[in-house]
Design a protein around this motif. Structure first.
Motif, short mmCIF file in Angstrom:
data_model
loop_
_atom_site.label_atom_id
_atom_site.label_comp_id
_atom_site.label_asym_id
_atom_site.label_seq_id
_atom_site.Cartn_x
_atom_site.Cartn_y
_atom_site.Cartn_z
N PRO A 1 4.13 -31.86 -2.92
CA PRO A 1 3.43 -30.23 -1.48
C PRO A 1 3.73 -29.18 -2.29
O PRO A 1 4.67 -29.24 -1.76
CB PRO A 1 2.43 -30.94 -0.94
N ASP A 2 3.38 -27.90 -1.57
CA ASP A 2 4.36 -26.87 -2.05
C ASP A 2 3.02 -26.19 -0.46
O ASP A 2 1.83 -26.41 -0.17
CB ASP A 2 3.97 -26.05 -2.82
N SER A 3 3.62 -25.06 0.06
CA SER A 3 3.01 -24.22 1.03
C SER A 3 1.46 -23.61 0.40
O SER A 3 1.50 -23.00 -0.90
CB SER A 3 3.60 -22.81 1.39
N THR A 4 0.80 -24.50 1.50
CA THR A 4 -0.77 -23.78 0.28
C THR A 4 -1.50 -22.88 1.20
O THR A 4 -2.90 -22.42 1.43
CB THR A 4 -2.06 -25.37 0.11
N ALA A 5 -1.45 -23.29 2.63
CA ALA A 5 -2.02 -22.45 3.63
C ALA A 5 -2.18 -20.83 4.27
O ALA A 5 -1.03 -20.36 3.05
CB ALA A 5 -1.60 -22.50 5.38
N SER A 6 -2.89 -19.73 3.87
CA SER A 6 -2.57 -18.20 3.61
C SER A 6 -1.49 -17.95 4.32
O SER A 6 -1.64 -18.27 5.34
CB SER A 6 -4.07 -17.85 3.88
N THR A 7 -0.62 -17.00 3.96
CA THR A 7 0.27 -16.87 5.42
C THR A 7 -0.14 -14.76 4.89
O THR A 7 0.40 -13.94 6.20
CB THR A 7 1.39 -15.93 4.34
N GLU A 8 -1.72 -14.37 5.84
CA GLU A 8 -2.25 -13.35 5.28
C GLU A 8 -3.22 -12.94 6.54
O GLU A 8 -3.73 -12.06 6.58
CB GLU A 8 -2.77 -12.69 3.60
N SER A 9 -2.93 -13.97 7.55
CA SER A 9 -3.87 -14.23 8.30
C SER A 9 -3.55 -12.86 9.90
O SER A 9 -2.53 -12.24 9.53
CB SER A 9 -3.79 -15.31 9.10
N THR A 10 -4.32 -13.09 10.78
CA THR A 10 -4.61 -11.65 11.38
C THR A 10 -2.71 -12.35 12.77
O THR A 10 -2.96 -13.29 12.95
CB THR A 10 -5.66 -11.45 12.10
N HIS A 11 -2.47 -11.19 12.65
CA HIS A 11 -1.32 -11.38 13.84
C HIS A 11 -2.03 -12.13 15.32
O HIS A 11 -2.69 -11.00 15.52
CB HIS A 11 -0.28 -10.46 14.18
N GLY A 12 -1.53 -12.70 15.58
CA GLY A 12 -1.97 -13.52 17.01
C GLY A 12 -1.22 -12.35 18.25
O GLY A 12 -0.55 -11.60 17.85
N THR A 13 -1.17 -12.79 19.33
CA THR A 13 -0.56 -12.20 20.31
C THR A 13 0.57 -13.35 21.85
O THR A 13 0.14 -12.32 22.31
CB THR A 13 -1.86 -11.69 22.09
N ALA A 14 1.18 -13.74 20.45
CA ALA A 14 2.29 -14.46 21.37
C ALA A 14 3.23 -14.34 21.73
O ALA A 14 3.38 -13.20 21.13
CB ALA A 14 2.85 -16.22 20.08
N SER A 15 4.03 -14.65 22.63
CA SER A 15 5.12 -14.23 22.82
C SER A 15 6.23 -14.12 22.17
O SER A 15 6.88 -14.54 21.68
CB SER A 15 5.45 -14.45 24.58
N PRO A 16 7.26 -13.36 21.78
CA PRO A 16 8.78 -13.77 21.35
C PRO A 16 9.17 -14.94 21.46
O PRO A 16 9.52 -15.70 20.89
CB PRO A 16 9.29 -12.39 21.37
N ALA A 17 9.03 -14.87 22.57
CA ALA A 17 9.35 -16.54 23.13
C ALA A 17 9.47 -17.83 22.90
O ALA A 17 9.55 -18.70 22.12
CB ALA A 17 9.39 -16.67 24.34
N SER A 18 7.89 -17.85 22.74
CA SER A 18 6.60 -18.79 22.26
C SER A 18 6.58 -18.59 20.70
O SER A 18 7.39 -19.73 19.90
CB SER A 18 5.61 -18.71 22.69
N THR A 19 7.15 -17.62 19.78
CA THR A 19 7.37 -17.60 18.45
C THR A 19 9.26 -17.94 17.56
O THR A 19 8.58 -18.95 17.00
CB THR A 19 7.30 -16.13 17.84
N ALA A 20 9.46 -17.82 18.47
CA ALA A 20 11.27 -18.37 17.81
C ALA A 20 11.01 -19.25 18.96
O ALA A 20 11.34 -20.02 18.06
CB ALA A 20 11.98 -17.51 19.47
N SER A 21 10.81 -19.99 19.14
CA SER A 21 10.68 -21.59 19.47
C SER A 21 9.88 -22.64 19.15
O SER A 21 10.11 -23.61 18.57
CB SER A 21 10.25 -21.86 20.98
#
Length: 276
Positions: A8-28
């Protein structure tokens, strides 16, 4: 037989609109994915955070990914050549290398072309060709009932999907009319299936992965019968591996077709294109 079939390779799009997650949740989230061995941890974290922003539980999504479930199954979709398709458990997930197959087919198509996506899996290849060349007459088939159900949902009114083994699934009225036969059939040798990443061998049906003793069993059967289904100027395009490409081309040449190998090192993709 869904599509073809190595790691397998990475198949999902990486161009979606950014969400509103906090930096902490993103980092974790990134840290958890990276610790689990996800090569594209940042991209995957963004997609999981966006799914969570739409109402899913982020912890549950991350647990599933860390446990080895394919990202596409968690998200419920995959993207190929700009076309997003729904995925389903057991059905072969489109690989990004298959863009080369789509590009080569689209370059040979026009609005009047009859296109058959053989071993269609989700139907992503045929849909991507149809998106690139509007107006084509699209047909698809697969032997796996789960893949047929998935493809029918993805194609909707844009094409017809048939269940059955290779050409036996197709309406006899297509014989001699097919301008483009696109084939992403299994090409992993039987003994190598156990060496595939768990994302594939544990989450995709064996019929979507196993290409027989030398990996060419399905391609051999396709080559034997393809010419009888092609139109006068028709082509068959087969995704294969770089190592197997000479043998794939030889199978099509032996069937009376003129074959050439197209290789993309950047995409790590190989396609054999053959015509009358």
């Amino acid at each position: 037989m869904s599509a073809a079939r190595e790691e397998p390779d990475s198949t999902a799009s990486t161009e979606s609109t950014h969400g509103t997650a906090s930096p902490a949740s993103t980092a974790s989230t990134v840290a958890a994915l990276r610790a689990a061995g996800c090569v594209f941890a940042e991209d995957e974290a963004r997609l999981l955070l966006e799914a969570a922003a739409a109402g899913a539980s982020l912890d549950a999504l991350v647990r599933r990914r860390v446990a080895g479930e394919p990202l596409e199954l968690i998200l419920g979709w995959a993207e190929l050549a700009g076309v997003r398709v729904t995925v389903a458990p057991g059905v072969f997930v489109p690989r990004q290398r298959t863009r080369l197959l789509v590009e080569q087919a689209a370059a040979l198509a026009d609005a009047q072309s009859v296109v058959v996506d053989l071993c269609c899996g989700t139907g992503a290849v045929g849909l991507a060709v149809a998106a690139a060349v509007p107006g084509v007459e699209l047909h698809a088939s697969d032997v796996d009932p789960a893949a047929v159900s998935c493809a029918r949902g993805n194609l909707g009114s844009r094409g017809s999907v048939y269940e059955g083994d290779l050409f036996s699934a197709l309406p006899v009225g297509l014989r001699g009319r097919v301008d483009l036969l696109v084939v992403n059939a299994p090409y992993v040798p039987t003994d190598a299936v156990a060496l595939m990443p768990p994302e594939a061998r544990l989450h995709e049906h064996l019929v979507a992965l196993d290409g027989g003793t030398d990996g060419l069993e399905i391609q051999r059967r396709v080559a034997r019968d393809a010419a009888g289904w092609l139109s006068g100027g028709g082509h068959v395009l087969v995704e294969t591996s770089e190592r197997q490409a000479p043998a794939t081309a030889a199978l099509l040449t032996a069937a009376g077709l003129a074959a050439r190998v197209v290789r993309s090192d950047e995409a790590d993709a190989t396609v054999v294109v053959a015509g009358r």
